[in-house]
Write an enzyme that holds these catalytic residues in place. Structure first.
Site, PDB file in Angstrom:
ATOM      1  CB  SER A  11      10.456  -0.687 -11.386  1.00 28.25           C
ATOM      2  OG  SER A  11      10.199  -1.483 -12.458  1.00 28.25           O
ATOM      3  CG  PHE A  97       1.731  -8.668 -12.410  1.00 27.33           C
ATOM      4  CD1 PHE A  97       0.991  -9.525 -13.392  1.00 27.33           C
ATOM      5  CD2 PHE A  97       1.708  -7.426 -12.667  1.00 27.33           C
ATOM      6  CE1 PHE A  97       0.559  -8.959 -14.456  1.00 27.33           C
ATOM      7  CE2 PHE A  97       1.164  -6.663 -13.947  1.00 27.33           C
ATOM      8  CZ  PHE A  97       0.633  -7.667 -14.806  1.00 27.33           C
ATOM      9  CE  LYS A 204      -6.882   4.827  -3.979  1.00 26.94           C
ATOM     10  NZ  LYS A 204      -6.184   5.687  -5.004  1.00 26.94           N
TER      11      LYS A 204
HETATM   12  N1  LIG Z   1       0.818   5.484  -9.480  1.00 26.36           N
HETATM   13  C1  LIG Z   1       0.300   5.999  -8.245  1.00 26.36           C
HETATM   14  O1  LIG Z   1      -0.002   7.160  -8.447  1.00 26.36           O
HETATM   15  C2  LIG Z   1       0.045   4.895  -7.164  1.00 26.36           C
HETATM   16  C3  LIG Z   1      -0.052   5.770  -5.879  1.00 26.36           C
HETATM   17  C4  LIG Z   1      -0.246   4.805  -4.892  1.00 26.36           C
HETATM   18  C5  LIG Z   1      -0.424   3.329  -5.129  1.00 26.36           C
HETATM   19  N2  LIG Z   1      -0.304   2.949  -6.272  1.00 26.36           N
HETATM   20  C6  LIG Z   1      -0.404   1.387  -6.442  1.00 26.36           C
HETATM   21  O2  LIG Z   1       0.838   1.031  -6.588  1.00 26.36           O
HETATM   22  C7  LIG Z   1       0.990  -0.374  -7.304  1.00 26.36           C
HETATM   23  C8  LIG Z   1       1.848  -0.108  -8.500  1.00 26.36           C
HETATM   24  O3  LIG Z   1       1.379   0.570  -9.454  1.00 26.36           O
HETATM   25  P1  LIG Z   1       2.480   1.628 -10.234  1.00 26.36           P
HETATM   26  O4  LIG Z   1       1.805   2.724 -10.469  1.00 26.36           O
HETATM   27  O5  LIG Z   1       3.888   1.594  -9.802  1.00 26.36           O
HETATM   28  O6  LIG Z   1       2.588   0.794 -11.557  1.00 26.36           O
HETATM   29  P2  LIG Z   1       2.173   1.134 -12.943  1.00 26.36           P
HETATM   30  O7  LIG Z   1       0.649   0.766 -13.250  1.00 26.36           O
HETATM   31  O8  LIG Z   1       2.681   2.588 -13.423  1.00 26.36           O
HETATM   32  O9  LIG Z   1       3.008   0.114 -14.156  1.00 26.36           O
HETATM   33  C9  LIG Z   1       2.827  -1.332 -14.385  1.00 26.36           C
HETATM   34  C10 LIG Z   1       3.928  -2.119 -13.710  1.00 26.36           C
HETATM   35  O10 LIG Z   1       3.585  -3.486 -13.942  1.00 26.36           O
HETATM   36  C11 LIG Z   1       4.742  -3.948 -14.537  1.00 26.36           C
HETATM   37  N3  LIG Z   1       4.212  -5.291 -15.331  1.00 26.36           N
HETATM   38  C12 LIG Z   1       3.730  -5.359 -16.336  1.00 26.36           C
HETATM   39  N4  LIG Z   1       3.458  -6.686 -16.552  1.00 26.36           N
HETATM   40  C13 LIG Z   1       3.999  -7.295 -15.450  1.00 26.36           C
HETATM   41  C14 LIG Z   1       3.971  -8.691 -14.972  1.00 26.36           C
HETATM   42  N5  LIG Z   1       3.517  -9.768 -15.969  1.00 26.36           N
HETATM   43  N6  LIG Z   1       4.573  -9.262 -13.968  1.00 26.36           N
HETATM   44  C15 LIG Z   1       5.099  -8.101 -13.209  1.00 26.36           C
HETATM   45  N7  LIG Z   1       5.050  -6.902 -13.549  1.00 26.36           N
HETATM   46  C16 LIG Z   1       4.424  -6.473 -14.661  1.00 26.36           C
HETATM   47  C17 LIG Z   1       5.407  -3.043 -15.224  1.00 26.36           C
HETATM   48  O11 LIG Z   1       6.683  -3.486 -15.557  1.00 26.36           O
HETATM   49  C18 LIG Z   1       5.131  -1.571 -14.403  1.00 26.36           C
HETATM   50  O12 LIG Z   1       6.218  -1.450 -13.857  1.00 26.36           O
HETATM   51  C19 LIG Z   1      -0.570  -0.492  -7.717  1.00 26.36           C
HETATM   52  O13 LIG Z   1      -1.240  -1.294  -6.751  1.00 26.36           O
HETATM   53  C20 LIG Z   1      -1.162   0.892  -7.818  1.00 26.36           C
HETATM   54  O14 LIG Z   1      -2.608   0.924  -7.261  1.00 26.36           O
HETATM   55  C21 LIG Z   1       0.027   3.697  -7.337  1.00 26.36           C
END
Ligand SMILES: NC(=O)c1ccc[n+]([C@@H]2O[C@H](COP(=O)([O-])OP(=O)(O)OC[C@H]3O[C@@H](n4cnc5c(N)ncnc54)[C@H](O)[C@@H]3O)[C@@H](O)[C@H]2O)c1
Length: 349
Positions: A11, A97, A204
């Site tokens: 989330s 994680f 990337k």
């Molecule tokens: N943000 C983007 O634009 C985007 C786009 C495409 C793909 N992604 C990919 O999606 C994935 C998730 O990214 P995001 O942007 O949703 O996350 P984020 O980087 O915005 O947030 C970090 C998340 O990690 C959680 N977290 C922190 N400590 C934790 C722990 N010990 N155990 C489990 N969760 C923990 C937090 O609660 C938070 O939900 C990543 O692999 C990222 O590369 C992101």
């Protein structure tokens, strides 16, 4: 056929943006259960639990402020509770994680459950490269597809038009995910080369760090274009060397390939933090904590995994862009030397 229950595992910024789409689509289709669980890593925000805020205000005020989530998306703090009864799992957490979380989920996974990973990153196993989807597949014994593309989360949440790619070895699963995730402004192409799609998404982010260095050093658009092109060449070469399955050059022309690479080198958080790294004397960890409000960086960590794999195979010199990003981020190499690695790139020799 009973309606399929969906659980979003994660989330953050992307997890919350995708929850907007999934919540909306699940509510409007009789193939899916209208209640969508979203597992939330619990945090306190101004004395209140994040899950409570999401379930009352329908907004993830920390990771996707300013966007209402559909009311049928329910935040659940316990992973074991969140996955109960789910037959579709959407994995969207920072890659570091995933292993521990899968171990907690395993006893609650029912037969026939399918998963899709939106996670960008790789791991290193005893045989070299290990994909995040491999970790999920092995730990949960389920079929796993992937979704990767030029999809900066805030723009997707704003419903600005974009494309994305689903990689699904099982075509039928690919189409279930397309039904769950496609909208008029989030257009999906399904391809079978899932591993190539996934590696594009991971690699990337390393190139984006290089693009950020160039911005921080004051180079221009021509230099950025060269970084993107040389980075793409290394992405293709690495994927062809280390991917188990077939790797076709055309897959790099999908949204997961060139398009995601371009958007990340101009707009993403990896570029932004790398630019600041080149302009200050602060470490990547310091900048991540200062600039990202809890969000996680993927590029530097992925460069470390890739470097280990290249070193083991004695191939560091063939991937100077990937290797320099790692050495600059973690081994004290001067950021100014990034250009030297481009000047001496094997592509020009
Ligand atoms: N943000 C983007 O634009 C985007 C786009 C495409 C793909 N992604 C990919 O999606 C994935 C998730 O990214 P995001 O942007 O949703 O996350 P984020 O980087 O915005 O947030 C970090 C998340 O990690 C959680 N977290 C922190 N400590 C934790 C722990 N010990 N155990 C489990 N969760 C923990 C937090 O609660 C938070 O939900 C990543 O692999 C990222 O590369 C992101």
């Amino acid at each position: 056929m009973p309606a399929k229950k969906v659980c979003i595992v994660g989330s953050g910024n992307w997890g919350s943006a995708i929850a907007k789409i999934v919540g909306h689509n699940a509510k409007g289709s009789n193939r899916f259960d209208p209640i969508v669980n979203m597992w939330v890593f619990e945090e306190m925000i101004d004395g209140k639990k994040l899950t409570e805020i999401i379930n009352t205000e329908h907004e993830n005020v920390k990771y996707l402020p300013g966007h209402k989530l559909p009311k049928n998306v329910v935040a659940v703090p316990e992973i074991t509770e969140a996955v109960k009864g789910a037959s579709i799992l959407i994995f969207v957490i920072p890659h570091q994680f995933i292993g521990k979380l899968c171990d907690q989920m395993k006893p609650h996974i029912t037969q026939g459950t399918i998963g899709i990973s939106l996670i960008k990153g790789i791991d290193e196993g005893p045989k070299g490269l290990k994909l995040i989807s491999d970790i999920i597949r092995e730990k949960l014994e389920i079929e796993v597809s992937v979704l990767m593309g030029a999809n900066i989360a805030n723009e997707v949440a704003d419903e600005k038009f974009c494309e994305t790619t689903i990689g699904a070895k099982n075509e039928a699963n690919g189409h279930i995910f397309k039904e769950l995730l496609q909208t008029p402004n989030f257009r999906i192409t399904v391809v079978q080369e899932s591993d190539t799609v996934e590696l594009c998404g991971a690699l990337k982010n390393i190139v984006a760090v290089g693009a950020g260095f160039c911005d921080g050093l004051g180079f221009g658009d021509n230099t950025k274009a060269a970084v993107i092109r040389l980075g793409l060449m290394e992405m293709i070469a690495f994927t062809k060397l280390f991917c188990k399955g077939q790797v076709s050059s055309v897959t790099f022309l999908e949204s997961c390939g060139v398009a995601d690479l371009i958007t990340t080198c101009y707009g993403g958080r990896n570029r932004k933090v790398a630019e600041a790294f080149a302009k200050t004397s602060k470490s990547i960890e310091e900048l991540e904590a200062e600039m990202l409000n809890g969000q996680k960086l993927q590029g530097p960590q992925t460069s470390a995994e890739v470097f280990k794999i290249l070193k083991k195979r004695d191939m560091v010199s063939k991937f100077p862009l990937f290797a320099s990003v790692y050495q600059i981020c973690f081994e004290g190499k001067a950021v100014q030397e990034f250009i030297t690695c481009l000047q001496n790139h094997p592509e020009h020799m």
